[in-house]
Structures are given as structure tokens and as C-alpha cells.
Design an enzyme around this catalytic site. Structure first.
Site, mmCIF file in Angstrom:
data_model
loop_
_atom_site.group_PDB
_atom_site.id
_atom_site.type_symbol
_atom_site.label_atom_id
_atom_site.label_comp_id
_atom_site.label_asym_id
_atom_site.label_seq_id
_atom_site.Cartn_x
_atom_site.Cartn_y
_atom_site.Cartn_z
ATOM 1 N N TYR A 161 9.323 -18.833 -7.587
ATOM 2 C CA TYR A 161 8.296 -17.931 -6.851
ATOM 3 C C TYR A 161 7.199 -17.885 -7.656
ATOM 4 O O TYR A 161 7.224 -18.044 -8.985
ATOM 5 C CB TYR A 161 8.828 -16.419 -6.776
ATOM 6 C CG TYR A 161 9.976 -16.163 -5.939
ATOM 7 C CD1 TYR A 161 9.917 -16.515 -4.692
ATOM 8 C CD2 TYR A 161 11.059 -15.430 -6.625
ATOM 9 C CE1 TYR A 161 10.879 -15.928 -3.844
ATOM 10 C CE2 TYR A 161 12.087 -15.370 -5.844
ATOM 11 C CZ TYR A 161 12.038 -15.491 -4.207
ATOM 12 O OH TYR A 161 13.162 -15.307 -3.529
ATOM 13 N N ARG A 220 13.328 15.697 -29.378
ATOM 14 C CA ARG A 220 14.166 15.380 -28.188
ATOM 15 C C ARG A 220 15.456 16.410 -28.151
ATOM 16 O O ARG A 220 15.509 16.883 -26.928
ATOM 17 C CB ARG A 220 14.631 13.816 -28.336
ATOM 18 C CG ARG A 220 15.432 13.620 -27.244
ATOM 19 C CD ARG A 220 15.863 12.150 -27.318
ATOM 20 N NE ARG A 220 17.045 12.006 -28.234
ATOM 21 C CZ ARG A 220 17.673 10.826 -28.319
ATOM 22 N NH1 ARG A 220 17.386 9.424 -27.922
ATOM 23 N NH2 ARG A 220 18.653 10.833 -29.391
ATOM 24 N N MET A 268 16.346 -13.224 -8.142
ATOM 25 C CA MET A 268 17.175 -12.026 -8.380
ATOM 26 C C MET A 268 18.728 -12.435 -8.958
ATOM 27 O O MET A 268 19.136 -11.760 -9.662
ATOM 28 C CB MET A 268 17.267 -11.498 -6.931
ATOM 29 C CG MET A 268 18.306 -9.990 -6.921
ATOM 30 S SD MET A 268 18.424 -9.474 -5.523
ATOM 31 C CE MET A 268 16.924 -8.655 -4.965
ATOM 32 N N LYS A 282 28.168 4.606 -26.003
ATOM 33 C CA LYS A 282 27.508 4.846 -24.738
ATOM 34 C C LYS A 282 27.057 3.578 -24.030
ATOM 35 O O LYS A 282 26.945 2.524 -24.566
ATOM 36 C CB LYS A 282 26.368 5.867 -24.927
ATOM 37 C CG LYS A 282 25.277 5.313 -25.811
ATOM 38 C CD LYS A 282 24.277 6.176 -26.210
ATOM 39 C CE LYS A 282 23.155 5.507 -27.309
ATOM 40 N NZ LYS A 282 22.437 6.671 -28.011
#
Ligand SMILES: *Cc1c(COP(=O)(O)O)cnc(C)c1O
Length: 377
Positions: free
Chosen positions: A262, A136, A311, A38
């Protein structure tokens, strides 16, 4: 022709994954394997992983949804997809028609699948999920009698498997031993009414830590990709299968007192050679790795990453590595930069780091000889 080798790339040693599947077989002798692929095979590239592992004859390929099952099937592999969790009504017609393995956790799912099977005049094999503690999916053990009675009235469903899942296989032995015991009881009860061919409880941590005498199938995920979720005797033999590299795009000297990235969280304490590298959080290089003492390997030397992850770009201090230039490759995950360590630095788990690697990163397979064959990429 332009040379358009990718700026950042995931290289995968698919033979290492096959080796790890053999270790799962040794750790769970005699068990069949649901090879869990998966989430793009935990970031390793679903298609190339399925193609390689199919030769090892797993019973199924474990997936999360119908779209992933379709991807598995499209490779032309002989093992069938197996949907590991409950399925919403919208996906059930396709699942029933495709012959994929799946679980049921409720009477509602049983009735829906039974009616789809009746429409097609075809008996559907199902795995009964039992909730022995995960909370679950699955029927509660106390509901099993009623469920088995209900299934007697659904001739188009055949109980082909019984499964459950362990929530604390990596951290609570007392609970997990009791869970194995409870699962045995459930399997015994189901076996009085049906002949399930597949009995499975353990994922990687369960395989590496527990014996489940009644089980004949296991569901390894993380360990296939070379990472042990628990300390165990097999740990040293697992082979990591993934290398993440990104290109240096710029190298400059910055003077004392110059901010990097940043927020100006990092300010140069003295003049530094700073390399900009073409990967960022949009690729899955987590922003949480900012300022956590993470390194990149450039020309074989560890270079501290500086300031915040942006990013598409990160910066590294290459002052100690002479001759670094634009176009050189920086290694970010590899044999000496482990996913486990990164996960710790990011305050998360290895599963999260691997499955977060984004679609912008091409996946390249380098079997036979490992990463060295990828060197030219
Ligand atoms: C994802 C998953 C697995 C694989 O778990 P790992 O811890 O990665 O080995 C096994 N079983 C189920 C039901 C899962 O959802």
C-alpha cells in the site's frame, strides 16, 4: 488428515522463563515472588507459563483483572492470583469470594470489600496500596493515619500486605532513591497498626536497580520473559523466551520500478526476488514497523522487509537467499532478532510489542532444549 500447521506461530521456551525467575530471586535475595502473568503472560501464553512457573513456588501470579485471575485459577496451580491494580465494583464480589490477593487504594474500596466479607462472615486479607509517586493507585502517604484508623473499625479486613509502584525506576535515580525512602516510612507507619506479611515495591527495573531493605516480596514481569528494562549485571544472564515465525506464502521476481505494498512507499530499484509472508498487523506485527529497516531471518540470512505492513501479510527481499520457496519459515522475533530492537524501530517499548502479539497466533511451548525442539512445527 490435512497438514494444518499454523501460518504464523509463537514458540515459547518456558524453561527460560523459569530460569529468569531464578535470576529475580538472586537479584532480590530472600524475597517472595509475585510472578506477573497479566496480558497472556506478556504474549507468551498465560496457561503454559503458569503451569511451568507454579513449580517454582511463587507467592502469587500477578494479573490485571478478574478474567485473568480466573484463567490462572483454571490451570489448577497452587499459587493464587493477585490483582495488581484497583478493581471496579463489578469485579469485587468474585474477588472477595475467590480468595485472590488484591489491593485497596480508597476508603470506598475498603468499605465495599469489608461489607462483602461481613456478608460471608469471613476475614479478607488485603494489601494496602500506597501512592509514593506513580499517581495511578494507592492512598497518599499523608492519608495513611486516617486510613489505618478507619480500618480499625472494619474487623473483616486484615492488612496482609503493603505495596507501591515505581514510575521511573528505569530513568531517575534521585527520585527512585527518595521513593524507596518514603516507602520505608509508610511501611513503618502501617507496621505500628498491623502485621503485613507481604511488603513490595519493585517491578523488573526496581529489582535490577534498587535495594528495598523493608521489602520481602517483588513483582517481576518483563524480566521473567528475558528482557532487562535497564542495563544491569544480570542482563547477560537473562534468557529470551519467545520466537515468532511465519510462513513464506509466495516467492516471485518483480521487475525494476515495481511498487511493493500500500502507498507504493517502496519501489524496486532493480529487479528483486520478493517473498510474501503470512503475518501482519492483525497478528500484532506493528504497522509502525513499516519502512524502519526491519529484517526477517530466512534460511539463516537477514532479509530486509519491504513497504508497508498490511493486515495479514508482509513482503521481504530474498534476492540474496537462493532457494527460498513457499512454505519456508521466516523468523521475525528470536535469539538474533530482539524485541528491544524491534520496539526501538517501532518507536515503542518491549512491553507494547510483546503484549500486542494477537490471539490469531497459536502459542506453543517448547521446554527442555529450547527452540530447536520446535523446529518441526
Ligand atoms: C505490570 C506490573 C508489574 C510488572 O512490571 P514489569 O516492569 O513488567 O516487571 C509489577 N507491578 C505492577 C503493579 C504492575 O502493574
Amino acid at each position: 488428515m490435512h497438514d494444518c500447521s499454523p501460518r504464523a506461530i509463537v514458540e515459547v521456551d518456558v524453561d527460560a522463563i523459569a530460569h529468569n525467575l531464578h535470576l529475580a530471586r538472586q537479584a532480590a535475595p530472600g524475597c517472595r515472588i509475585i510472578a506477573v502473568v497479566k496480558a497472556n503472560a506478556y504474549g507468551h501464553g498465560l496457561e503454559q507459563v503458569v503451569r511451568r512457573l507454579d513449580a517454582e513456588q511463587p507467592a502469587f501470579f500477578g494479573v490485571a483483572n478478574a478474567a485473568e485471575a480466573r484463567q490462572v485459577q483454571a490451570t489448577g496451580c497452587s499459587a493464587r492470583p493477585f490483582l495488581l491494580g484497583p478493581n471496579p465494583p463489578t469485579e469485587r464480589a468474585e474477588i472477595a469470594a475467590s480468595g485472590w490477593g488484591f489491593t485497596i487504594s480508597s476508603i470506598e474500596e475498603a468499605d465495599h470489600f469489608a461489607s462483602l466479607a461481613a456478608d460471608a462472615q469471613r476475614v479478607l486479607p488485603v494489601h494496602l496500596a500506597v501512592d509514593t509517586g506513580m499517581g495511578r493507585e494507592g492512598f497518599l502517604p499523608t492519608e495513611l493515619g486516617e486510613v489505618l484508623a478507619h480500618l480499625q473499625g472494619l474487623p473483616f479486613l486484615r492488612v496482609d500486605g503493603v505495596m507501591s509502584h515505581m514510575p521511573v525506576a528505569d530513568e531517575d535515580e534521585v527520585f527512585s532513591h527518595a521513593q524507596v525512602e518514603l516507602f520505608e516510612q509508610c511501611v513503618r507507619e502501617v507496621s505500628m497498626h498491623a502485621q503485613p506479611r507481604y511488603v513490595h515495591l519493585a517491578a523488573s527495573a526496581g529489582i535490577l536497580r534498587y535495594k528495598v531493605p523493608c521489602a520481602n516480596t517483588v513483582r517481576p514481569g518483563l524480566m521473567l520473559y528475558g528482557i532487562a528494562p535497564v542495563h544491569c549485571t544480570w542482563e547477560k544472564q537473562l534468557r529470551s523466551a519467545l520466537r515468532l515465525r511465519a510462513a513464506v506464502t509466495l516467492v516471485r521476481s518483480l521487475p525494476t520500478g515495481h511498487g511493493v505494498s500500500y502507498g507504493r512507499c517502496f519501489v524496486t530499484p532493480h529487479s528483486l526476488r520478493v517473498a510474501t509472508i503470512g503475518i501482519g498487523y492483525a497478528d500484532g506485527w506493528r504497522r509502525h514497523l513499516s519502512g524502519r529497516g526491519v529484517h526477517a531471518l530466512i534460511h539463516g540470512q537477514l532479509c530486509p522487509l519491504l513497504g508497508r505492513v498490511t493486515m495479514d501479510q508482509i513482503m521481504a527481499d530474498v534476492s540474496a537467499v537462493p532457494g527460498v520457496q513457499s512454505g519456508d519459515m521466516a523468523e521475525l522475533i528470536g535469539p538474533s532478532l530482539s524485541v528491544e530492537e524491534l520496539a526501538m524501530q517501532a518507536g515503542t517499548i518491549p512491553w507494547d510489542i510483546l503484549t500486542g502479539l494477537g490471539p490469531r497466533l497459536p502459542r506453543v511451548s517448547c521446554s527442555m532444549g529450547g527452540f530447536s525442539r520446535c523446529a518441526a512445527v
